[in-house]
Design a protein around this motif. Structure first.
Motif, mmCIF file in Angstrom:
data_model
loop_
_atom_site.group_PDB
_atom_site.id
_atom_site.type_symbol
_atom_site.label_atom_id
_atom_site.label_comp_id
_atom_site.label_asym_id
_atom_site.label_seq_id
_atom_site.Cartn_x
_atom_site.Cartn_y
_atom_site.Cartn_z
ATOM 1 N N ASP A 45 -1.186 3.116 -7.583
ATOM 2 C CA ASP A 45 0.175 2.566 -7.599
ATOM 3 C C ASP A 45 0.153 1.044 -7.733
ATOM 4 O OD1 ASP A 45 1.639 5.007 -7.434
ATOM 5 O OD2 ASP A 45 0.909 5.193 -5.375
ATOM 6 N N ASP A 54 -1.747 6.069 -2.103
ATOM 7 C CA ASP A 54 -3.017 5.331 -2.049
ATOM 8 C C ASP A 54 -3.613 5.300 -0.644
ATOM 9 O OD1 ASP A 54 -3.144 4.877 -4.766
ATOM 10 O OD2 ASP A 54 -2.006 2.995 -4.652
ATOM 11 N N LEU A 88 0.877 -1.183 0.000
ATOM 12 C CA LEU A 88 0.000 0.000 0.000
ATOM 13 C C LEU A 88 0.906 1.222 0.000
ATOM 14 C CD1 LEU A 88 -2.806 1.376 0.252
ATOM 15 C CD2 LEU A 88 -2.524 1.230 2.737
ATOM 16 N N SER A 89 0.773 2.043 -1.003
ATOM 17 C CA SER A 89 1.669 3.194 -1.156
ATOM 18 C C SER A 89 1.177 4.389 -0.340
ATOM 19 C CB SER A 89 1.743 3.597 -2.631
ATOM 20 O OG SER A 89 0.533 4.239 -3.017
ATOM 21 N N SER A 93 -2.539 -1.276 -2.679
ATOM 22 C CA SER A 93 -2.471 -0.512 -3.923
ATOM 23 C C SER A 93 -2.995 -1.369 -5.077
ATOM 24 C CB SER A 93 -1.029 -0.054 -4.167
ATOM 25 O OG SER A 93 -0.732 1.052 -3.326
ATOM 26 N N PRO A 127 -7.120 2.935 -6.384
ATOM 27 C CA PRO A 127 -5.671 3.061 -6.160
ATOM 28 C C PRO A 127 -4.914 3.179 -7.470
ATOM 29 C CG PRO A 127 -6.414 0.797 -5.809
ATOM 30 C CD PRO A 127 -7.651 1.618 -6.011
#
Ligand SMILES: NC(=O)c1ccc[n+]([C@@H]2O[C@H](COP(=O)([O-])OP(=O)(O)OC[C@H]3O[C@@H](n4cnc5c(N)ncnc54)[C@H](O)[C@@H]3O)[C@@H](O)[C@H]2O)c1
Length: 273
Positions: free
Chosen positions: A231, A187, A183-184, A210, A229
């Motif tokens: 990324d 996001d 998970l970036s 993400s 999301p």
């Protein structure tokens, strides 16, 4: 809907990794942010105020809930902790945050749950939040407990909530598993933003990942929430390969860890019981 112009949002654990990303991403549009952590919260912007307190301090919690419409609950033990830490912060602290919010009239709670809530599912199985939880650790058990608490708060008190089953939050993917679970920062900001803005999420559980090519989850609640999301961990495949990560294994459905929870699902129980 929580209004970014007029409503005050309290973020617990604001000095941590995710809290810091949220502050950077939200403070441009959310006009009233109250931040709390047991550690100092650095570099406050004009629309941020900080309360330094332990969430075990119920009186401090009750004070900081004043005029708050939504809570983003991030504070918790992660990584190294004792059994007592886990009970004090992730169980009792969570209860006190939710209960203090309820009594103060808070309308929405966004809760940092974890993919360790379902970490015992085989990685070869594509899972969704509709399946029963299968926590891979005591840490995961307490995250499920938080989700269940929020179901009770919805059914009994009409408090809307979104529990985010966060995967691997980092600036970049770090290992083979995070090709699926990353998970970036961008996001996570978007995910919390849509969770706050949604007109009525009910009591929702969503996966916090993400848009990874190798997602091993399917989540219809992303569309419900409007989470899109941007990324994809796949873009870091070459970087990971250079660092010696076996990025080709997943092409053959051969993962280093056979369960969604990665090492959590196989390592000796931590903290020991
Ligand atoms: N980082 C991830 O990959 C990930 C994955 C799944 C879930 N989560 C959850 O997201 C939340 C935030 O994670 P993070 O990566 O930012 O962790 P972090 O450790 O960087 O931040 C947690 C923050 O909580 C604060 N905190 C701890 N105990 C406290 C207490 N008693 N009173 C007040 N504040 C306290 C810490 O000081 C810290 O700033 C946690 O609840 C974690 O379980 C994180």
């Amino acid at each position: 809907m929580i209004n970014p112009e007029t409503d005050r949002v309290l973020i617990t654990g604001a000095a941590g990794a995710i809290g810091t990303a949220l502050r950077a991403g939200l403070r441009g549009t959310w006009r009233h942010l109250r931040l709390t952590d047991v550690r100092p919260v650095a570099d406050l912007a004009n629309n941020e105020e900080a309360v330094i307190a332990d969430i075990a301090d119920r009186a401090a919690l009750d004070g900081m809930m004043r005029d708050v419409r939504a809570v983003v609950h991030l504070a918790g033990m992660i990584g190294h902790y004792t059994l007592e830490d886990l009970f004090r912060v992730n169980a009792r602290g969570l209860f006190d945050v939710f209960e203090s919010a309820r009594l103060a009239g808070v309308e929405r709670i966004i809760f940092a749950s974890s993919n360790h809530a379902f970490g015992c599912y085989p990685i070869t199985e594509t899972v969704s939040p509709a399946l029963p939880p299968r926590p891979d650790s005591l840490y995961g058990v307490f995250k499920v407990w938080g989700e269940v608490m929020l179901q009770n708060y919805y059914d009994r008190h009409a408090i809307r909530s979104v529990s985010l089953r966060i995967g691997t939050y980092r600036s970049k993917p770090i290992d083979q598993r995070s090709l699926a679970t990353w998970l970036s920062p961008r996001d996570v900001v978007h995910l919390v933003d849509v969770s706050l803005r949604h007109p009525d999420p009910g009591c929702l559980i969503v996966n916090g990942y993400s848009n990874n090519t190798r997602l091993k989850t399917r989540d219809p609640n992303w569309a419900t929430l409007g989470y899109q999301p941007r990324d994809d961990a796949e873009n870091f495949r070459d970087v990971l390969r250079v660092r010696g990560v076996d990025v080709d294994g997943p092409d053959r459905e051969e993962w280093e860890w056979p369960e969604h929870g990665g090492s959590h699902a196989r390592a000796p129980e931590h903290p020991p019981r």
